[in-house]
Design a protein around this motif. Sequence first.
Motif: not given
Length: 558
Positions: A43-65
């Motif tokens: 499921a993970f690989l199918k999703s990753m390969r279908s999404l825009d590679p530059n789409k942001v999926l995570e914002y890590h608040y403590d390191v602001r990344r």
Amino acid sequence: MLTSNSGGDSHQFLNIQFDATNKVWKSVNYPYGNVSNRSIGEAFLKSMRSLDPNKVLEYHYDVRREKCVKCIYKESIDVSVNLQRLGLQKGDVVVLFTGYTYMTSALTFGSLMAGAIVNYFEVQLDKEGLDDVMATIQPSIIFYEEIFRHKIQNCLNRIKPVSLKYVFAIDGPDLEVFESEFLKPCDEEVYTNFQPLLIANPEEETAFIVLTSGSTGLPKAIQLSHAAVLNGMYIWWANPENYEPLDCNSLLFSLSPLRWISQLELLMQSAILGIKRICANRAAIGSYGLCILRETQPTHIFSVPSFFYDILLELPKNDDHSLMSLKYIQLGGEFPSEAISEKVRLNAVNARLYYSYGMSEVSGSITNDQTISGGKLQPGYQVQILNENMEPEGYNKNGRLAVRTPYKFLGYKALDNTKYFLPNGFFLNGDYGYFDRNNILHVLARYADLIKIGGVVIIPQVVESLVATVADIKLARLVESAKLSAEKNRVVCLFLTLKNESSISIGDILEKVKQVMRTKLSSQEFDLIHKIKIIDNFPLTTCGKIDRIALSQWAALL
């Protein structure tokens, strides 16, 4: 829609029927069979390969990344390839002794694609609990944060697990070692053609070992299959109104620690459904949690009531701006007080508040409802109500809950599971309640929390809800002292916390509480409540639930 069926008809989506012959309530519409019954790696690989590679999926608040699809995809494959290079075998356990770090998603999916079983460890356990749970889990590889170096080393010196092959720090002075071992980039051809290790039976093969909340004792190690975790992901926000299903504009956040089931399911939703989420390295309570909500503006959040109430208390009385982004607030672990509901109406004016009754054992929710602990069963679930003789009951009969999930519950690791399972495939989940004539489940209590003395049965939640109607009461919990052989030595105590704005005397408040109990309880029930004790704060488990075991120990000392 991502959390409901495509029809959008709430009556069909949660269509609950009662099988009068077998006395089983069933949620008969299950739209997720084709997407849940596969491996998480697939499921993970199918999703990753279908999404825009530059789409942001995570914002890590403590390191602001931020972390985008391409980064998560490649790092996960790097981790998977290198775990196998180091000799990881299918079924080995990978432990993350961490908070939610910048590497959590890659370590999780990389391990799963290599055929490993992942555990997010409870880092706040005391020495005895830490040793016991670690010995039960039997890790092959442990990844830890530098702040836990001494804690994990001391534990391993004490128990010396025979299964352990490697221990790696993911930050601090050993960061270069971790990066050279696990993040050395693969060739582009590897990324293009990589396939996860085959999971032949996603319904039967374990993907995660998660821990129960520990509110009834030491946490138990739950084995969850690939299919069960994916099922929990799809139904997590489902509710009778079909209100606010996830879409591409949703922004997710769980206020709970890493090892809470919400973190796992929201991680799955982010990577597999392609939805952005906010990641915090520790439980988001108080001013820290409020800063995260103000700065990141999530739409869907999950929390235990105590954590969210701490945040609400940080808000100025008329602040309806800080939480204006919220659309769906889901609280779980225990039923929220009316004080929380009041504050939500005042401060989160665009949101609806739902209570999620569920269990880690089912990988998420059993019901979501706005008004009661319970509600309509989530898609695919079946429930029976059993009397004291373990016989199924019909409408409006209180009893023990037995649950059957869409995918088999694999049981607790290293425990005798026979006592939890019935011959018909249902398992006893430790709760107590009934179904009304509208096929709505009402959860009344943990079965072990019922107070039974001299033929009188008191349901703590009934008393607690009653007492909470007194305007000055913030929270109430009714417990029995640790059970002794002689009934005359058993103490039943009502513990209370007060609202800060209360202006009347303690004596007057206690008299109000007694009066409302005399009005609604029988004389036998009222006479069994021996003590009423006002305390400053309730003790909490490591997951933020009120610790009834600690209260029971306090009651024994009164």
